[in-house]
Design a protein around this motif. Structure first.
Motif, short mmCIF file in Angstrom:
data_model
loop_
_atom_site.label_atom_id
_atom_site.label_comp_id
_atom_site.label_asym_id
_atom_site.label_seq_id
_atom_site.Cartn_x
_atom_site.Cartn_y
_atom_site.Cartn_z
N ASN A 120 0.81 -1.22 0.00
CA ASN A 120 0.00 0.00 0.00
C ASN A 120 0.84 1.27 0.00
O ASN A 120 0.58 2.21 0.74
CB ASN A 120 -0.95 0.00 1.19
N GLY A 121 1.87 1.28 -0.84
CA GLY A 121 2.68 2.48 -1.01
C GLY A 121 3.81 2.64 -0.02
O GLY A 121 4.55 3.62 -0.08
N VAL A 122 3.99 1.72 0.91
CA VAL A 122 5.07 1.81 1.90
C VAL A 122 6.10 0.73 1.59
O VAL A 122 5.76 -0.43 1.39
CB VAL A 122 4.54 1.65 3.33
N TYR A 123 7.36 1.13 1.57
CA TYR A 123 8.44 0.20 1.26
C TYR A 123 8.82 -0.64 2.47
O TYR A 123 8.93 -0.15 3.59
CB TYR A 123 9.68 0.98 0.77
N PHE A 124 9.02 -1.93 2.23
CA PHE A 124 9.55 -2.86 3.23
C PHE A 124 10.62 -3.72 2.59
O PHE A 124 10.63 -3.90 1.36
CB PHE A 124 8.45 -3.78 3.78
N TYR A 125 11.49 -4.27 3.43
CA TYR A 125 12.46 -5.26 2.96
C TYR A 125 11.98 -6.61 3.47
O TYR A 125 11.93 -6.84 4.68
CB TYR A 125 13.86 -4.93 3.49
N ASN A 126 11.61 -7.49 2.55
CA ASN A 126 11.03 -8.79 2.91
C ASN A 126 12.14 -9.83 3.02
O ASN A 126 12.70 -10.23 2.00
CB ASN A 126 10.00 -9.19 1.85
N PRO A 127 12.48 -10.29 4.22
CA PRO A 127 13.61 -11.21 4.38
C PRO A 127 13.33 -12.59 3.80
O PRO A 127 12.19 -13.07 3.86
CB PRO A 127 13.80 -11.27 5.90
N ASP A 128 14.37 -13.19 3.25
CA ASP A 128 14.24 -14.53 2.68
C ASP A 128 14.26 -15.57 3.80
O ASP A 128 15.19 -15.60 4.61
CB ASP A 128 15.40 -14.78 1.71
N LEU A 129 13.26 -16.43 3.84
CA LEU A 129 13.12 -17.40 4.93
C LEU A 129 14.28 -18.39 4.98
O LEU A 129 14.80 -18.70 6.06
CB LEU A 129 11.79 -18.14 4.80
N ASP A 130 14.71 -18.89 3.83
CA ASP A 130 15.82 -19.85 3.80
C ASP A 130 17.11 -19.21 4.32
O ASP A 130 17.89 -19.86 5.03
CB ASP A 130 16.04 -20.40 2.39
N ASN A 131 17.33 -17.94 3.98
CA ASN A 131 18.51 -17.24 4.48
C ASN A 131 18.43 -17.04 5.99
O ASN A 131 19.42 -17.21 6.71
CB ASN A 131 18.63 -15.88 3.78
N LEU A 132 17.23 -16.71 6.49
CA LEU A 132 17.06 -16.55 7.94
C LEU A 132 17.34 -17.86 8.66
O LEU A 132 17.98 -17.87 9.73
CB LEU A 132 15.63 -16.09 8.26
N LEU A 133 16.87 -18.97 8.10
CA LEU A 133 17.10 -20.27 8.72
C LEU A 133 18.59 -20.61 8.74
O LEU A 133 19.12 -21.09 9.75
CB LEU A 133 16.32 -21.35 7.95
N GLU A 134 19.28 -20.33 7.63
CA GLU A 134 20.72 -20.59 7.55
C GLU A 134 21.48 -19.74 8.57
O GLU A 134 22.36 -20.24 9.30
CB GLU A 134 21.22 -20.29 6.14
N LEU A 135 21.14 -18.45 8.64
CA LEU A 135 21.79 -17.57 9.61
C LEU A 135 21.49 -18.00 11.04
O LEU A 135 22.38 -18.00 11.90
CB LEU A 135 21.32 -16.13 9.41
N SER A 136 20.24 -18.36 11.30
CA SER A 136 19.84 -18.79 12.63
C SER A 136 20.70 -19.94 13.11
O SER A 136 21.19 -19.95 14.25
CB SER A 136 18.36 -19.19 12.63
N ASN A 137 20.92 -20.91 12.24
CA ASN A 137 21.70 -22.09 12.65
C ASN A 137 23.19 -21.80 12.77
O ASN A 137 23.87 -22.39 13.61
CB ASN A 137 21.43 -23.24 11.69
N LYS A 138 23.71 -20.86 11.99
CA LYS A 138 25.10 -20.43 12.17
C LYS A 138 25.27 -19.79 13.54
O LYS A 138 26.22 -20.07 14.28
CB LYS A 138 25.50 -19.42 11.09
N LEU A 139 24.33 -18.90 13.87
CA LEU A 139 24.41 -18.17 15.13
C LEU A 139 24.18 -19.09 16.32
O LEU A 139 24.86 -18.96 17.35
CB LEU A 139 23.36 -17.04 15.12
N ARG A 140 23.26 -20.00 16.18
CA ARG A 140 23.00 -20.95 17.27
C ARG A 140 24.20 -21.87 17.48
O ARG A 140 24.50 -22.26 18.62
CB ARG A 140 21.73 -21.74 16.98
#
Length: 431
Positions: free
Chosen positions: A287-307
């Motif tokens: 609706n006219g507002v910009y967002f950055y939509n994170p990639d789920l697979d990338n979030l999962l990969e990062l999550s497991n690196k950090l964990r």
């Protein structure tokens, strides 16, 4: 040698031995005082993703670094520090075994769940909604990792630290013209390698109009590395004394003095490895507002690196908040009230009449502008809201009208129930 000369030499020797000890004790007490003065207790003693509180002297820990758009001039204008947005958000793990620091840059416009208000919004708004705890909980929801500590620093501290270090050498990728620290003038910086003042360095890490939020995140982490390197090369105790005062005056955190002492002892060596990561995703226009939509697979990969850094078990995709939201609504939808519990149980209303809420923080005037973010090659292109400008071209003055002229180009996943008037209520530009 006469008796008086011997006594004089003895006294001088004692003074030379005692003075460094006294100065060291004074610096220790001053450092402790500055750390205590900047302490801002968290509402909770530990992360909900931890079984028990952590000890930096024994455990691998995480710290969320927050750079906020707070300054004396903004506070005089009525903005409280707790109401400031985060211009920089870097989640960092400290692994004692590997002597390793891993930094993950989180773009300010990342669409993220904010538990304090139970809806998705830009992650930069989490701090304005609920202070440091709002940011901590939002990061935990996005990455499914515990946030043990936080450190919040304002623009003035960044500028003063760089100036105290005598400037930072940095290869500026493009010429820029940005507001200064007090928002009362402009700072112009030319492209090329040079020694930056504090105001110039701040302009470099704040700018996001000529490339993207992702590139700004990279510049922020590069600048942090450069500051760490310069600080390690600075052997003057007097400078350390002044740096302690600057940080103590302009920072807030939830560390004890012993926590910081343990972290400094373990990770201040130049042999510590620093790794950098970044959340990837795609541009989205709701609706006219910009967002950055994170990639789920990338979030999962990062999550497991950090964990893994924190010696925690792997996470599953089905445990990720974003996965649950996508399963229920087909995408991450802003301003729809949900909870992880309701998403898990399936107690959600996913038809066109899904109830929306008015955002607690209104978008800024520049948040409806399309951001020229680089698209990862593996990401679908249908979420691009409008035609992308050439990457080498500075956005023109006509850009702010783009969302209003082409609202129909928003992603297909846009929820018809979201009232455009909600997002279009704007406040003065934070820049």
């Amino acid at each position: 040698m006469n008796r008086f000369a011997k006594i004089g030499l003895l006294l001088m020797s004692m003074i030379l031995m005692i003075l460094p000890v006294v100065f060291g004790l004074m610096l220790y007490l001053e450092t402790k005082g500055a750390i205590n003065d900047s302490f801002l207790d968290s509402k909770k003693s530990k992360s909900s993703l931890r079984d028990k509180p952590v000890d930096p002297s024994l455990d691998h820990v995480s710290v969320l670094f927050l750079g906020v758009d707070d300054s004396d001039s903004r506070r005089k204008g009525g903005q409280k520090a707790s109401q400031s947005r985060t211009d920089a958000m870097i989640y960092t793990t400290f692994n004692r075994d590997k002597k390793q620091i891993r930094m993950v840059s989180i773009p300010r416009d990342t669409l993220s769940y904010i538990p304090a208000v139970k809806y998705y919004d830009k992650i930069t708004h989490a701090h304005a909604i609920d202070g440091p705890e709002g940011s901590m909980e939002s990061v935990e929801s996005t990455l499914n990792v515990p946030v043990d500590f936080y450190a919040r620093i304002n623009m003035e501290a960044f500028v003063e630290v760089v100036d105290e270090l005598g400037g930072i050498e940095y290869d500026v990728p493009f010429s820029l013209n940005e507001p200064n620290t007090e928002d009362k003038g402009r700072i112009k910086v030319k492209k090329g390698k040079q020694n930056l003042t504090g105001d110039e360095a701040l302009a470099v890490v704040r700018s996001r109009k000529q490339d993207s939020d992702l590139e700004r995140g990279k510049r922020q982490m590069e600048m942090i590395k450069a500051i760490i390197k310069k600080a390690q090369e600075t052997n003057s105790i007097n400078k350390l004394d002044d740096l302690v005062k600057i940080v103590g005056k302009n920072a807030k955190h939830n560390f004890t003095f012993d926590d910081i002492q343990n972290l400094a002892t373990t990770y201040s060596s130049s042999k510590v490895k620093i790794k950098t990561e970044q959340i990837t995703g795609t541009d989205a226009n709701f609706n006219g507002v910009y967002f950055y939509n994170p990639d789920l697979d990338n979030l999962l990969e990062l999550s497991n690196k950090l964990r893994k850094d924190l010696k925690l078990p792997k996470t599953k995709k089905t445990e990720m908040m974003n996965y649950l939201m996508t399963q229920a609504y087909g995408d991450l939808m802003p301003y729809i009230e949900v909870s992880k519990k309701s998403l898990k149980s399936g107690e959600t209303n996913t038809d066109d009449s899904s109830e929306t809420v008015e955002p607690a923080v209104k978008p800024d005037t520049d948040e409806s502008i399309e951001q020229p973010t680089e698209q990862p090659t593996e990401q679908p292109i249908e979420q691009q809201p409008v035609e992308q400008p050439p990457t080498e071209e500075v956005p023109s003055q006509e850009v702010p009208q783009a969302p209003q002229e082409t609202p129909q180009q928003a992603p297909e996943q846009t929820n018809p129930g979201v009232d455009p008037s909600v997002q279009q209520q704007q406040e003065p530009n934070v820049y």
